[in-house]
Design a protein around this motif. Structure first.
Motif, PDB file in Angstrom:
ATOM      1  N   ASP A  82      -4.212  -0.356  -3.077  1.00  0.00           N
ATOM      2  CA  ASP A  82      -3.916   0.588  -2.011  1.00  0.00           C
ATOM      3  C   ASP A  82      -2.421   0.453  -1.752  1.00  0.00           C
ATOM      4  O   ASP A  82      -1.976  -0.461  -1.068  1.00  0.00           O
ATOM      5  CB  ASP A  82      -4.707   0.210  -0.747  1.00  0.00           C
ATOM      6  N   SER A 124      -0.581  -0.532   1.572  1.00  0.00           N
ATOM      7  CA  SER A 124      -0.737  -1.790   2.291  1.00  0.00           C
ATOM      8  C   SER A 124       0.604  -2.505   2.470  1.00  0.00           C
ATOM      9  O   SER A 124       1.267  -2.839   1.507  1.00  0.00           O
ATOM     10  CB  SER A 124      -1.686  -2.715   1.528  1.00  0.00           C
ATOM     11  N   GLU A 140      -7.078  -6.837  -2.227  1.00  0.00           N
ATOM     12  CA  GLU A 140      -7.422  -5.974  -1.095  1.00  0.00           C
ATOM     13  C   GLU A 140      -7.820  -4.608  -1.617  1.00  0.00           C
ATOM     14  O   GLU A 140      -7.084  -3.977  -2.376  1.00  0.00           O
ATOM     15  CB  GLU A 140      -6.235  -5.795  -0.130  1.00  0.00           C
ATOM     16  N   SER A 176      -5.165  -5.542   5.614  1.00  0.00           N
ATOM     17  CA  SER A 176      -3.825  -5.993   5.224  1.00  0.00           C
ATOM     18  C   SER A 176      -3.277  -7.016   6.218  1.00  0.00           C
ATOM     19  O   SER A 176      -2.668  -8.009   5.816  1.00  0.00           O
ATOM     20  CB  SER A 176      -2.862  -4.804   5.129  1.00  0.00           C
TER      21      SER A 176
HETATM   22 MG   LIG Z   1      -4.440  -2.107   3.880  1.00  0.00          MG
END
Ligand SMILES: [Mg+2]
Ligand SMILES: Nc1nc2c(ncn2[C@@H]2O[C@H](COP(=O)(O)OP(=O)(O)O)[C@@H](O)[C@H]2O)c(=O)[nH]1
Length: 322
Positions: A82, A85, A144, A59
């Motif tokens: 996620d 993040s 991500e 991140s």
């Molecule tokens: Mg992350």
């Protein structure tokens, strides 16, 4: 373009984009019509996967990449698979004025996707979300995802380039997961290079790459050291990713890789659709076949062959057992 939702996405209206993403993520009725309408407008964004073990700095590095791409005037969409993040949108942490400016920056769109339970679910809704952002005109779409687990790693096959973020000294968990990460890496960032062990981690990766006996013409993933918290090595990561993008778009091996991945995606989707269609159409025949197999009127192998044959013939009634 008649679909008003698609028009909203194509105009880049953030609220229309957010609505479209929710529709696609929840796979609500109409989401496929929207994706169909958007398809001709996709294919322009560069899709960048960022993966690696939890805590490696994905991140933090992604935040820096947002800043770097914005600095080149590119619009950046981010999908974080996620929800934990934290992003500032490429701002320097602690600099409130810059942060405020990025928060209002229409050139950055950040969305967190909750990870769904069923296998294949995360990678499919992520891929479709990426396509919404692509159609909305973002030049770079960053995904991500934690590089642990098959489904998470499968997401990276949707990406044009995948950046694997490693950190030195993460021990056994990294070792166990390394083969999977190595397979999907186009560029490695050995992040947290301010800590001991970064050079050893680089050597270790070099050895693993060499052991993989890369074929001629294959892309050799470069390894870049970075300190994401300080912004060090970010330019080098960006230029390694630029070189990889050029390889994908301009070399026969790169073009072939993209085509193979699209083929894999379509085969997967077709496989699911065919199973669903077949099980639905054959449902009564399957029940009868089970009964016949149980009564030893027919063996399960022949029964299966007949069910397949009857589906092929677009006729849900298999022939009566001989
Ligand atoms: Mg992350
Ligand atoms: N020392 C150091 N810490 C870092 C670096 N990059 C990230 N971190 C820290 O590592 C922690 C995890 O970072 P994060 O980006 O959330 O990792 P992710 O789980 O991979 O997304 C945070 O506390 C970051 O501030 C770095 O280059 N050096």
């Amino acid at each position: 373009m008649t679909d008003p939702r698609a028009r909203g996405v194509l105009s880049g209206d953030p609220r229309a984009v957010a609505r479209a993403l929710r529709l696609v993520d929840d796979r609500r009725p109409g989401h496929l019509d929207l994706l169909k309408a958007l398809w001709p407008s996709t294919g322009k964004a560069w899709i960048l996967g960022v993966t690696g073990n939890p805590g490696a700095g994905k991140s933090t590095l992604t935040d820096r990449l947002i800043g770097a791409y914005r600095g080149r005037g590119q619009r950046v969409g981010v999908i974080a698979v996620d929800p934990s993040s934290p992003y500032t949108g490429g701002a320097i942490l602690g600099d409130r004025i810059r942060m405020a400016r990025h928060a209002l920056d229409e050139g950055v769109f950040i969305r967190s996707l909750a990870t769904r339970g069923h296998l294949g679910g995360v990678s499919r809704s992520t891929r479709d979300s990426v396509r919404v952002l692509d159609a909305a005109g973002f030049d770079v779409v960053i995904v991500e995802t934690v590089g642990v687990g098959q489904d998470e790693l499968a997401i990276t096959r949707t990406a044009g380039s995948t950046l694997v973020v490693m950190a030195p000294g993460m021990g056994d968990e990294v070792q166990a997961n390394k083969a999977g990460l190595l397979e999907c890496a186009d560029v490695f960032a050995v992040n947290k290079a301010d800590r001991d062990g970064a050079d050893a981690a680089v050597r270790d990766l070099e050895m693993m790459i060499a052991l993989g006996a890369p074929a001629a013409g294959a892309w050799l993933p470069p390894i870049v050291k970075s300190v994401a918290t300080l912004g060090q090595g970010v330019d080098e990561v960006v230029s390694a990713l630029d070189r990889h993008r050029a390889w994908v778009q301009e070399t026969p091996a790169g073009v072939e890789r993209s085509r193979r991945r699209l083929g894999d995606e379509m085969r997967d989707a077709l496989g699911e659709a065919l199973i669903e269609a077949a099980l639905g159409a054959l449902a009564p025949s399957i029940d009868r076949a089970v009964k016949d197999v149980e009564d030893r009127v027919i063996d399960p192998y022949t029964a299966t062959e007949r069910l397949v044959a009857s589906f092929r013939g677009a006729d849900a009634e298999p022939a009566a057992p001989a």
